[in-house]
Each structure stands twice: as C-alpha cells, then as structure tokens.
Design a protein around this motif. Structure first.
Motif, PDB file in Angstrom:
ATOM      1  N   PRO A   1      -7.203   2.600 -11.425  1.00 18.88           N
ATOM      2  CA  PRO A   1      -8.442   1.906 -11.066  1.00 18.88           C
ATOM      3  C   PRO A   1      -8.242   0.603 -10.279  1.00 18.88           C
ATOM      4  O   PRO A   1      -9.222  -0.098 -10.003  1.00 18.88           O
ATOM      5  CB  PRO A   1      -9.080   1.589 -12.428  1.00 18.88           C
ATOM      6  CG  PRO A   1      -8.343   2.404 -13.436  1.00 18.88           C
ATOM      7  CD  PRO A   1      -6.975   2.565 -12.883  1.00 18.88           C
ATOM      8  N   GLN A   2      -6.992   0.264  -9.931  1.00 23.26           N
ATOM      9  CA  GLN A   2      -6.724  -1.029  -9.290  1.00 23.26           C
ATOM     10  C   GLN A   2      -7.503  -1.167  -7.981  1.00 23.26           C
ATOM     11  O   GLN A   2      -7.313  -0.402  -7.036  1.00 23.26           O
ATOM     12  CB  GLN A   2      -5.223  -1.163  -9.025  1.00 23.26           C
ATOM     13  CG  GLN A   2      -4.804  -2.439  -8.323  1.00 23.26           C
ATOM     14  CD  GLN A   2      -5.171  -3.699  -9.070  1.00 23.26           C
ATOM     15  OE1 GLN A   2      -6.195  -4.318  -8.760  1.00 23.26           O
ATOM     16  NE2 GLN A   2      -4.363  -4.080 -10.046  1.00 23.26           N
ATOM     17  N   ASP A   3      -8.399  -2.153  -7.933  1.00 24.48           N
ATOM     18  CA  ASP A   3      -9.220  -2.389  -6.744  1.00 24.48           C
ATOM     19  C   ASP A   3      -9.193  -3.854  -6.317  1.00 24.48           C
ATOM     20  O   ASP A   3     -10.064  -4.317  -5.588  1.00 24.48           O
ATOM     21  CB  ASP A   3     -10.666  -1.945  -6.985  1.00 24.48           C
ATOM     22  CG  ASP A   3     -11.301  -2.598  -8.207  1.00 24.48           C
ATOM     23  OD1 ASP A   3     -10.641  -3.446  -8.853  1.00 24.48           O
ATOM     24  OD2 ASP A   3     -12.456  -2.281  -8.529  1.00 24.48           O
TER      25      ASP A   3
ATOM     26  N   ASN B   1      -3.510   0.397  -4.301  1.00 24.08           N
ATOM     27  CA  ASN B   1      -4.199   1.624  -3.891  1.00 24.08           C
ATOM     28  C   ASN B   1      -4.667   1.572  -2.437  1.00 24.08           C
ATOM     29  O   ASN B   1      -5.676   2.165  -2.078  1.00 24.08           O
ATOM     30  CB  ASN B   1      -5.400   1.897  -4.804  1.00 24.08           C
ATOM     31  CG  ASN B   1      -4.982   2.519  -6.119  1.00 24.08           C
ATOM     32  OD1 ASN B   1      -4.046   3.302  -6.175  1.00 24.08           O
ATOM     33  ND2 ASN B   1      -5.667   2.153  -7.188  1.00 24.08           N
ATOM     34  N   GLY B   2      -3.922   0.861  -1.598  1.00 22.54           N
ATOM     35  CA  GLY B   2      -4.252   0.833  -0.178  1.00 22.54           C
ATOM     36  C   GLY B   2      -4.945  -0.447   0.242  1.00 22.54           C
ATOM     37  O   GLY B   2      -5.489  -1.196  -0.575  1.00 22.54           O
TER      38      GLY B   2
ATOM     39  N   ALA C   1       0.849  -1.190   0.000  1.00 28.96           N
ATOM     40  CA  ALA C   1       0.000   0.000   0.000  1.00 28.96           C
ATOM     41  C   ALA C   1       0.885   1.242   0.000  1.00 28.96           C
ATOM     42  O   ALA C   1       2.010   1.217   0.521  1.00 28.96           O
ATOM     43  CB  ALA C   1      -0.905  -0.004   1.225  1.00 28.96           C
ATOM     44  N   PRO C   2       0.442   2.338  -0.585  1.00 34.69           N
ATOM     45  CA  PRO C   2       1.239   3.564  -0.585  1.00 34.69           C
ATOM     46  C   PRO C   2       1.638   3.983   0.821  1.00 34.69           C
ATOM     47  O   PRO C   2       0.880   3.802   1.788  1.00 34.69           O
ATOM     48  CB  PRO C   2       0.310   4.591  -1.234  1.00 34.69           C
ATOM     49  CG  PRO C   2      -0.573   3.771  -2.123  1.00 34.69           C
ATOM     50  CD  PRO C   2      -0.803   2.501  -1.367  1.00 34.69           C
ATOM     51  N   ALA C   3       2.841   4.567   0.938  1.00 34.78           N
ATOM     52  CA  ALA C   3       3.328   5.063   2.230  1.00 34.78           C
ATOM     53  C   ALA C   3       2.897   6.506   2.467  1.00 34.78           C
ATOM     54  O   ALA C   3       3.167   7.055   3.535  1.00 34.78           O
ATOM     55  CB  ALA C   3       4.858   4.959   2.284  1.00 34.78           C
TER      56      ALA C   3
END
Length: 207
Positions: free
Chosen positions: A178-180, A185-186, A153-155
């Motif tokens: 759009p990555q889900d 995206n977290g 996940a992003p820092a």
C-alpha cells in the motif's frame, strides 16, 4: 496448464494454498507494484519463510532467479524458476506497518503489508503472533559498498512476471504493497493490482 487465477487488489493481501511442485506466476500488470511475499508450511504454520536464513543459504542480500526461499528451519519453501526482467528482488526492507505510516505523517488508519499478511491468514483460519520479514518482489533497493541503501522505483515494466515453484505444501501470502508516500511503488506513488496464476507443466505454459 492454468489451474486457477486471481487478482490481488492494490493495497490488499491474499492467501493461497499451494501443493509441492505447483508454480505461482505473479504478474506486475503496471510494472510499478511491489509485492510483499511470505509462505507458511501447511503441516506446521510455525515454519515460515525466513529472510535471514535465505540470505545465509544463498550468500546474497538479493533474491534472484534460481535461488530458493528457505524457512526458519532452513528448508527450501519456494524457488524462483523464472523472472522476465531478471531482477534483484529485495530481502532487506521490512513489511510496512501502522507505525511506519505514522512516522511518515499519516493521520488515521493506513493499510499496510503487515495488516494484509494477518488478514490473509485469518481468511485461511491461521495466524502468527508476529509478522515475519517479507520477500519484497519487484522492490528496487540498491545497496552501496559502505552499507547504505536507496529506495528506487521498481525497474520492472508492465507485464513483467516472476514464477515461484512451491517446494512443499504451503500457504502463499501476497500483499500488493500500500506504500503511496515514497517511490517504492513507482514515481507516481500509486499502488496497483497484480495477478497470480497457478500452473502445472510451467515451462510449457506461456506466462
């Protein structure tokens, strides 16, 4: 001062014309959103940001404050002049596309950064017959000594931003990825909006 501002909606892309010297401040409103990023030359759309040449020029697989993104002609296109979180942004992973989501088990259409790139260019009456590799702002991809990599996940945190200065007249293309399915995206796997502001006299303007 701020010349203009806009929102890049979650899972969508936008294209913007920039003049040399202008600064784009991209804000991660929720902290978890990766932004796939490209630039094309206004004088010649056949000149575009190149991740392989960028890695070569910077002698790094990461993109950090002070580095320039260079074109396929090895000319500087954008420089990262500020980064509130002092991140190592990714230059390795590909922009997602339809085939990637099919392999991840998606049925039917799923938005992708590749589609967002071409949609954004078509709105500017431009296009390329392929999708260049993207600079993946806020993407957290640690690389190990054995060459393997991980997707985290992003820092970044809510409100973190980067500032990119255009080194030539260019079209900037952003995709709020759009990555889900993965944690790119977290941990909540929910794409979010990001904002962009175009400013002059950047150091004198609060980001």
């Amino acid at each position: 001062m701020t010349v203009s501002s806009d929102t890049v909606p979650a899972s969508h892309g936008r294209g913007y014309q920039m003049k040399a010297g202008q600064v784009a401040v991209i804000t991660n409103l929720y902290g978890n959103q990766v932004v796939d990023t490209w630039a094309l030359g206004v004088a010649d759309a056949g000149e575009f940001t190149s991740m392989d040449h960028t890695r070569s020029v910077n002698s790094s697989i990461y993109f950090e404050k002070g580095m320039a993104v260079v074109s396929n002609r090895r000319r500087p296109m954008m420089t990262l002049i500020d980064d509130s979180a002092s991140l190592r942004h990714d230059t390795l992973l590909c922009p997602c596309n339809a085939e990637l989501y099919q392999q991840l088990g998606c049925d039917g259409y799923h938005r992708s950064c590749s589609d967002n790139f071409h949609e954004a260019l078509s709105e500017k009456a431009e296009d390329l017959p392929f999708t260049p590799a993207s600079l993946n702002l806020f993407m957290n991809v640690p690389v190990h000594a054995d060459g393997s990599l991980e997707r985290h996940a992003p820092a970044s945190k809510a409100g973190d931003f980067v500032a990119l200065r255009a080194e030539m007249d260019l079209v900037l293309v952003l995709s709020a990825c759009p990555q889900d399915i993965t944690v790119i995206n977290g941990d909540d796997r929910t794409p979010q909006d990001v904002t962009i502001r175009f400013v002059t006299d950047y150091p004198e303007v609060s980001a």
